[in-house]
Every structure is written in structure tokens, then in C-alpha cells.
Design a protein around this motif. Structure first.
Motif, mmCIF file in Angstrom:
data_model
loop_
_atom_site.group_PDB
_atom_site.id
_atom_site.type_symbol
_atom_site.label_atom_id
_atom_site.label_comp_id
_atom_site.label_asym_id
_atom_site.label_seq_id
_atom_site.Cartn_x
_atom_site.Cartn_y
_atom_site.Cartn_z
ATOM 1 N N ASP B 368 4.329 32.742 62.835
ATOM 2 C CA ASP B 368 5.588 32.305 63.416
ATOM 3 C C ASP B 368 5.788 32.948 64.789
ATOM 4 O OD1 ASP B 368 8.455 31.075 62.569
ATOM 5 O OD2 ASP B 368 8.686 32.871 63.803
ATOM 6 N N PRO B 369 6.160 32.171 65.795
ATOM 7 C CA PRO B 369 6.338 32.741 67.140
ATOM 8 C C PRO B 369 7.299 33.924 67.185
ATOM 9 C CG PRO B 369 6.338 30.349 67.249
ATOM 10 C CD PRO B 369 6.335 30.713 65.791
ATOM 11 N N THR B 370 8.324 33.902 66.370
ATOM 12 C CA THR B 370 9.283 35.009 66.356
ATOM 13 C C THR B 370 8.600 36.284 65.874
ATOM 14 O OG1 THR B 370 11.063 33.458 65.876
ATOM 15 C CG2 THR B 370 11.515 35.777 65.476
ATOM 16 N N HIS B 371 7.731 36.148 64.881
ATOM 17 C CA HIS B 371 7.005 37.309 64.374
ATOM 18 C C HIS B 371 6.021 37.814 65.411
ATOM 19 C CE1 HIS B 371 5.383 39.989 61.336
ATOM 20 N NE2 HIS B 371 4.174 39.602 61.696
ATOM 21 N N ALA B 372 5.324 36.873 66.088
ATOM 22 C CA ALA B 372 4.389 37.272 67.145
ATOM 23 C C ALA B 372 5.122 38.027 68.248
ATOM 24 C CB ALA B 372 3.689 36.035 67.714
ATOM 25 N N THR B 373 6.287 37.522 68.602
ATOM 26 C CA THR B 373 7.087 38.167 69.646
ATOM 27 C C THR B 373 7.487 39.575 69.225
ATOM 28 O OG1 THR B 373 7.953 36.065 70.446
ATOM 29 C CG2 THR B 373 9.261 38.028 70.911
ATOM 30 N N ALA B 374 7.948 39.716 67.993
ATOM 31 C CA ALA B 374 8.394 41.029 67.515
ATOM 32 C C ALA B 374 7.242 42.031 67.502
ATOM 33 C CB ALA B 374 9.003 40.895 66.131
ATOM 34 N N THR B 375 6.063 41.576 67.074
ATOM 35 C CA THR B 375 4.898 42.469 67.027
ATOM 36 C C THR B 375 4.522 42.923 68.426
ATOM 37 O OG1 THR B 375 4.091 41.298 65.072
ATOM 38 C CG2 THR B 375 2.523 42.710 66.236
ATOM 39 N N ALA B 376 4.489 41.965 69.361
ATOM 40 C CA ALA B 376 4.126 42.304 70.740
ATOM 41 C C ALA B 376 5.160 43.229 71.366
ATOM 42 C CB ALA B 376 3.983 41.024 71.571
ATOM 43 N N ALA B 377 6.433 42.949 71.139
ATOM 44 C CA ALA B 377 7.495 43.779 71.717
ATOM 45 C C ALA B 377 7.425 45.208 71.177
ATOM 46 C CB ALA B 377 8.865 43.167 71.420
ATOM 47 N N ALA B 378 7.106 45.337 69.912
ATOM 48 C CA ALA B 378 6.973 46.671 69.314
ATOM 49 C C ALA B 378 5.832 47.446 69.963
ATOM 50 C CB ALA B 378 6.763 46.554 67.804
ATOM 51 N N SER B 379 4.734 46.747 70.245
ATOM 52 C CA SER B 379 3.599 47.397 70.914
ATOM 53 C C SER B 379 3.997 47.882 72.300
ATOM 54 C CB SER B 379 2.425 46.425 71.029
ATOM 55 O OG SER B 379 1.930 46.091 69.750
ATOM 56 N N ILE B 380 4.797 47.099 72.971
ATOM 57 C CA ILE B 380 5.241 47.469 74.319
ATOM 58 C C ILE B 380 6.107 48.717 74.266
ATOM 59 C CG2 ILE B 380 6.714 46.738 76.241
ATOM 60 C CD1 ILE B 380 5.724 43.815 75.553
ATOM 61 N N LEU B 381 7.065 48.737 73.373
ATOM 62 C CA LEU B 381 7.968 49.883 73.295
ATOM 63 C C LEU B 381 7.258 51.131 72.801
ATOM 64 C CD1 LEU B 381 11.140 48.105 71.877
ATOM 65 C CD2 LEU B 381 10.783 48.968 74.209
ATOM 66 N N ALA B 382 6.215 50.943 72.001
ATOM 67 C CA ALA B 382 5.465 52.089 71.489
ATOM 68 C C ALA B 382 4.697 52.796 72.598
ATOM 69 C CB ALA B 382 4.493 51.634 70.399
ATOM 70 N N ALA B 383 4.483 52.108 73.694
ATOM 71 C CA ALA B 383 3.714 52.689 74.793
ATOM 72 C C ALA B 383 4.558 53.590 75.689
ATOM 73 C CB ALA B 383 3.081 51.584 75.640
ATOM 74 N N VAL B 384 5.869 53.554 75.495
ATOM 75 C CA VAL B 384 6.734 54.334 76.373
ATOM 76 C C VAL B 384 6.622 55.817 76.035
ATOM 77 C CG1 VAL B 384 9.095 54.760 77.108
ATOM 78 C CG2 VAL B 384 8.359 52.437 76.621
#
Lengths: 84, 384
Positions: B368-384
Motif C-alpha cells: 500500500d502506498p501509505t505503508h511505503a510512505t510511512a516506511t520511507a519517512a521513518a528511515s529519513i527521520l532515523a538518519a537525523v
């Protein structure tokens, strides 16, 4: 120093491949007189913003119906760039 | 929640921008301060959906529609990628890097998210020592040896590598290896271990007249065919439109040409009552009204046809499109067009109920695109 209206119009006519003998007054209609299509209207926005060197363009896309509108937008951007 | 400043970077066509729009919107919705550095033409899309844009380049990317050499599937897409970088990225890269460092001097990102061709953003952020998350839609780029073989000899890349010995050249140039792969196992199969799904998005408002024309097309009684060559290829390469028009006429299909813009399209097809020519319209709204989707193999369009449950006839032109055509055919979800057999291939797809069932099953299996978005966004925030 911003381009004069004549200079601005000459650049736009060339870049958008408008007929050389098309009218070039401030009241010239971009769609009625120059027959710009939807792709060219987007190209015009990009061109004007690039000419003005606007690195952070306005949040809202401009509405331009005449060549004068396009030039006014250009001058507004030039002023904004100079101010910042 | 700590508000983060997140700078995205995009370069290329709508297909390079649209998959990251849901990521930006999700992070904005969470309260983060999100901006996107992109070419001026892509910035037009950003501004229609309220994402602050920082302009890269000088608008010269719009000349790509007149750049015939770019449209080649040679060398697995690397020929067109390399030409894109050489002609449209490198000429302004130094100015773009300087401009970005200037802009981000007053607004320092906590993390940057760069897509494959967003070289200026990547380089600027490495020089500023901002953490960079590499997001890609191109699994082809993961082959580091291929990326290195196409690494460009520009002084600014060498400068970044010299200043950042922790940074491998392929990472500095192409963002390889990537951190987030926006793709789906339905197409990639075993090669999809790192794919988070494809965050499909196409919510750009179309022109009212085009939407009305497409609504009439979709509601019509005839069998229907949707043909698209993406956001810009169809303006430059017209052969595929003519081939599709011939095939559609052979099968008496009411045909929508999505992206056939300009006075030439009106001149060529305006008198054909079977053909409706429009500019951008959201494929998510109309693909399911078509029996088959004929398209160029752009990844977003590939997923649009798949999500609509429609078999595809893929006519690749450049970049990853040849690979995507192969993936579609290998998965049994459509056919790669053979130049002299398009009409017959379309006929085969129109009557192949087994394939249609296979596509429907594949569509149901997509992340589901919403799930893909959430996974990607989490990866981004984890890099901070």
C-alpha cells in the motif's frame, strides 16, 4: 539592471518559438494573440523566474494572461531578488 | 515530537519527483519543516501542492524535449542518464551547490533526502556535513560497478570526495548504494529485498477542459484505450503516438492520448473522432477505464497501470524504461512492444483474460502506498 520590456519580450518570443511578427504590446494576449499552449505557459513561468534569478520562487504560481502580466511578474521577481 | 528541518532534492521529470511527494507531505503533516530543491520545471508541481521550492538550474532542462539523443534505451538506460547529467546537471552544478549552501546557511537542514539525479543537493549537503538519505526508484543504480563506470569527471565531485574520505565516489556521484528503494516485490521479485513499496502519487490538478474531455472518454460506450508517454517524452518522440493511433484504429478503440500536448497534436489527431488528446491528467483516475494501457515504461506509469489492474503494452524510450518493460513482461503483466507487431500485441492483450486475472492478483499484492510512505519517512527521520 532588469531587461527593458522590449528586451524581455524578444527573449520570450525566441525561447517560446512565438511567431516573429506576432504583436508585442503589454496588452498582447498570451493565449489569444500568441496562441501559447499549456506546455508553453509553464515554460513561460520557468523562463521568467530563471531570467529574474529567483532562487526561492513564490509559493503560488502566477496568473499571466498578457505579455504585460509576464513582464510585471518578471519585475516583481527582480525586485524581490534584489531585496533579499 | 521534535520538529526537523528536512531538505529534499529532486532532478529529472515528474516521474523522479512524484514518488517523493507523499514522503514530503507526510513529514509536513507530522509538523516538520520540509523544503525541496528541484529544477524550476519540477518546482511548478511542488508549488501546486504547497511544498516550498528552491530552484536548481536555469530552466534549460525544458530543452530536453528537443534533445533527440537523450531518448535511447542503449546501455540499459545509462546512455540517457549519462547524457542527462552531462547536459543538464553538470553545466550548473557549481552554481547550484553554491546557491544551496547559501540558502541553507540561513536554514540548515537536519537531514537531506536526495534522489538519484539530484547531484547538486547531494554534493552541497556532503560539503555542509548534513546527513544524507539516498532515495531511489532505480534499482539499476545499485550495481555500483555500473555507476562507477559512468561517474563523471567533474572537479566538484572530486573535491567532495577529497574532502570526505568517508564517502565512496559512487555514493558522492550517484547516491549509490541507496538507503531507501521505492519499488515493489511484485515487479522486482527476489531482487526486492530492500524495496519499501512504491508511494504512488499523481494528485496534480489537471486543466479543467482536459478533465472534462477525459470524463467524457471514460463514460463513453465504446471500448477504450489509454496511451501515455509520460510527462515529456510524448512531446519529443511522436512515433509512438502514430503507432498507437494505427493500432487503436485497427481495433476501433476510443483512445485517450494523455500527454499529447501542443498544437502538433491538434493538427495530427484533432480530426480523428476516436482520439482524445489531453495534457496531464491523473492516471489513477482514468487508467481503470482502459482495457489496456499503452505506456513508455516510466516507473510511476508502470505502477499506475498495475494498480488499475490493466495489462500494459510498454514502448520504452529511455532511462529505466527498457528494464521496466522487461519486468512487466517477465511478471506476466503485459508485453514489451515490438515495433512491427504493436497492433497484434494489442490484439493479444485485449483478449487475454488469464493475463487480466494475473494483473488483478498482482495489483492486490502491491505494498500500500501509505505503508511505503510511512516506511520511507521513518528511515529519513532515523538518519537525523
Amino acid at each position: 539592471m532588469p531587461h527593458s520590456f522590449a528586451e524581455f519580450t524578444a527573449i520570450v518570443v525566441e525561447q517560446l518559438d512565438v511567431d516573429d511578427d506576432a504583436p508585442r504590446d503589454p496588452t498582447t494576449g498570451l493565449y489569444e494573440d500568441w496562441s501559447l499552449d499549456s506546455l508553453q505557459s509553464f515554460q513561460l513561468i520557468v523562463l521568467v523566474e530563471a531570467m529574474a534569478g529567483a532562487l526561492v520562487p513564490p509559493a503560488v504560481l502566477p496568473e499571466m494572461f498578457t505579455v504585460g502580466d509576464a513582464y510585471d511578474y518578471y519585475l516583481a521577481l527582480v525586485s524581490e531578488v534584489a531585496r533579499t | 515530537m521534535t520538529q526537523r528541518r528536512i531538505l529534499f532534492g529532486a532532478f529529472g521529470s515528474a516521474g523522479d519527483l512524484f514518488p517523493i511527494v507523499p514522503l514530503m507531505r507526510a513529514l509536513l503533516a507530522e509538523g516538520h519543516d520540509v523544503r525541496c530543491a528541484a529544477t524550476r520545471s519540477l518546482g511548478l508541481y511542488l508549488r501546486t501542492c504547497g511544498i516550498p521550492a528552491i530552484a536548481l538550474g536555469d530552466g534549460s532542462e525544458l530543452r530536453v524535449v528537443d534533445d533527440a539523443g537523450i531518448f535511447t534505451t542503449a546501455d540499459g538506460g545509462w546512455d540517457s542518464w549519462r547524457q542527462t547529467v552531462d547536459r543538464y546537471v553538470l553545466p550548473t552544478v557549481e552554481a547550484d551547490v553554491a546557491a544551496l549552501r547559501s540558502v541553507t546557511g540561513a536554514w540548515r537542514p537536519d537531514v537531506a533526502v536526495t534522489t538519484s539525479l539530484a547531484l547538486p543537493v547531494r554534493l552541497a549537503m556532503h560539503l555542509e556535513e548534513v546527513p544524507v538519505v539516498e532515495v531511489t526508484i532505480y534499482p539499476q543504480h545499485a550495481i555500483a560497478e555500473r555507476a562507477l563506470a559512468h561517474t563523471f569527471d567533474h572537479p566538484i565531485v572530486a573535491d567532495v570526495v577529497a574532502r570526505r574520505p568517508d564517502l565512496a565516489p559512487a555514493r558522492a556521484a550517484w547516491g549509490v548504494p541507496s538507503d531507501v528503494l521505492l519499488h515493489d516485490a511484485v515487479l522486482l521479485g527476489d531482487a526486492a529485498a530492500d524495496a519499501v513499496g512504491f508511494p504512488y502519487w499523481d494528485e496534480v490538478p489537471g486543466i479543467a477542459a482536459d478533465i472534462e474531455a477525459m470524463d467524457r472518454w471514460a463514460a463513453g460506450p465504446a471500448r477504450r484505450l489509454l496511451v501515455t508517454l509520460g510527462s515529456f517524452i510524448g512531446v519529443a518522440r511522436r512515433d509512438a503516438w502514430y503507432a498507437a493511433a494505427d493500432a487503436a484504429a485497427e481495433h476501433d478503440l476510443a483512445t485517450a492520448f494523455v500527454g499529447a500536448r501542443g498544437s502538433w497534436a491538434e493538427a495530427e489527431f484533432g480530426s480523428d473522432e476516436r482520439i482524445t488528446c489531453v495534457g496531464f491528467v491523473p492516471l489513477s483516475r482514468y487508467a481503470s477505464a482502459s482495457e489496456v494501457v499503452v505506456h513508455h515504461g516510466g516507473l510511476g506509469t508502470t505502477f499506475a497501470a498495475l494498480r488499475a489492474g490493466r495489462p500494459a503494452l510498454v514502448v520504452p524510450q529511455a532511462f529505466d524504461q527498457g528494464d521496466n518493460a522487461h519486468l512487466v513482461e517477465a511478471a506476466g503483466l503485459g508485453l514489451r512492444a515490438r515495433p512491427d507487431r504493436i497492433t497484434q500485441q494489442l490484439a493479444d492483450l485485449l483478449v487475454d483474460d488469464d493475463r487480466r486475472r494475473r494483473v488483478a492478483q498482482a495489483a492486490a499484492a502491491l505494498v500500500d502506498p501509505t505503508h511505503a510512505t510511512a516506511t520511507a519517512a521513518a528511515s529519513i527521520l532515523a538518519a537525523v
